[in-house]
Design a protein around this motif. Sequence first.
Motif, short mmCIF file in Angstrom:
data_model
loop_
_atom_site.label_atom_id
_atom_site.label_comp_id
_atom_site.label_asym_id
_atom_site.label_seq_id
_atom_site.Cartn_x
_atom_site.Cartn_y
_atom_site.Cartn_z
N LEU A 28 78.51 12.34 46.13
CA LEU A 28 77.51 11.58 46.86
C LEU A 28 76.35 12.46 47.29
O LEU A 28 75.19 12.01 47.30
N ALA A 29 76.62 13.72 47.63
CA ALA A 29 75.54 14.62 48.02
C ALA A 29 74.61 14.89 46.84
O ALA A 29 73.37 14.92 47.00
N ALA A 30 75.18 15.07 45.65
CA ALA A 30 74.35 15.31 44.46
C ALA A 30 73.50 14.07 44.15
O ALA A 30 72.31 14.19 43.80
N LEU A 31 74.10 12.89 44.28
CA LEU A 31 73.35 11.66 44.02
C LEU A 31 72.24 11.47 45.05
O LEU A 31 71.12 11.06 44.70
N ALA A 32 72.52 11.79 46.31
CA ALA A 32 71.51 11.62 47.36
C ALA A 32 70.33 12.57 47.13
O ALA A 32 69.16 12.18 47.29
N GLU A 33 70.61 13.81 46.76
CA GLU A 33 69.53 14.77 46.49
C GLU A 33 68.68 14.32 45.32
O GLU A 33 67.45 14.40 45.34
#
Length: 236
Positions: free
Chosen positions: A92-97
Amino acid sequence: MTDHLPITLAGAELWLLGDKAIHWPAQQALLIADVHFGKAAAYRKLGQPVPHGSTETNLARLDALLARYPSRRIVFLGDFLHAPESHAPATLAALAEWRQAHAALQMTLIRGNHDRRAGDPPAELDIEVVAEPLLLGPFALQHEPHSHPSHHVLAGHLHPVHRLRGRGRLSLRLPCFQIGERVSVLPAFGTFTGGMDVAAAPGTRLYLVGDGGVWALPGEGSAGGDAGDGDAVVVE
């Protein structure tokens, strides 16, 4: 072989891309099927020793497509997330970035079978989620490749691949676009996905992808012959 192959389908020009997506120039849109973000994370949570990095690889490929084919919109034709376990913090962090880097880009997800199980993407990703079909121009954009009464269907779900056979036992299994008279199916975009074998059939044309290129299966080009680089193939 070319990295994109223009075809005319239902009166609209579409570009079949060698990286398993469709660019729709008139809509300035990318159509992406079956990314299955977080599939590797879901498998690891179940104790399966699968490699890391598939999410980053898929996002880098999307970045490359957006740089090469300027777009105002991405439409995901289902199966954005793979499973409930795909809501892993790192995924989710990679998608948010990535989403923050493309904040002005409109994104729509047509909910697929894996999305129904995994749950919708987090609200902070600002992805519009809709049920199928999404009617846009002459097309019914769907996850399931079921026919539509008035629109040509562009769908995913099946992960089509075609096996090229050589001498003896030599064969090569490649993702493909399956372009039909009323229903067409995109290959799975995700790097960590399986595939369903499909064969050439009357009324269906196959366009294979591999090594960043796309080409018509020999004998499966337009009614006027195979396509060369930059030629438009009419498949009404």
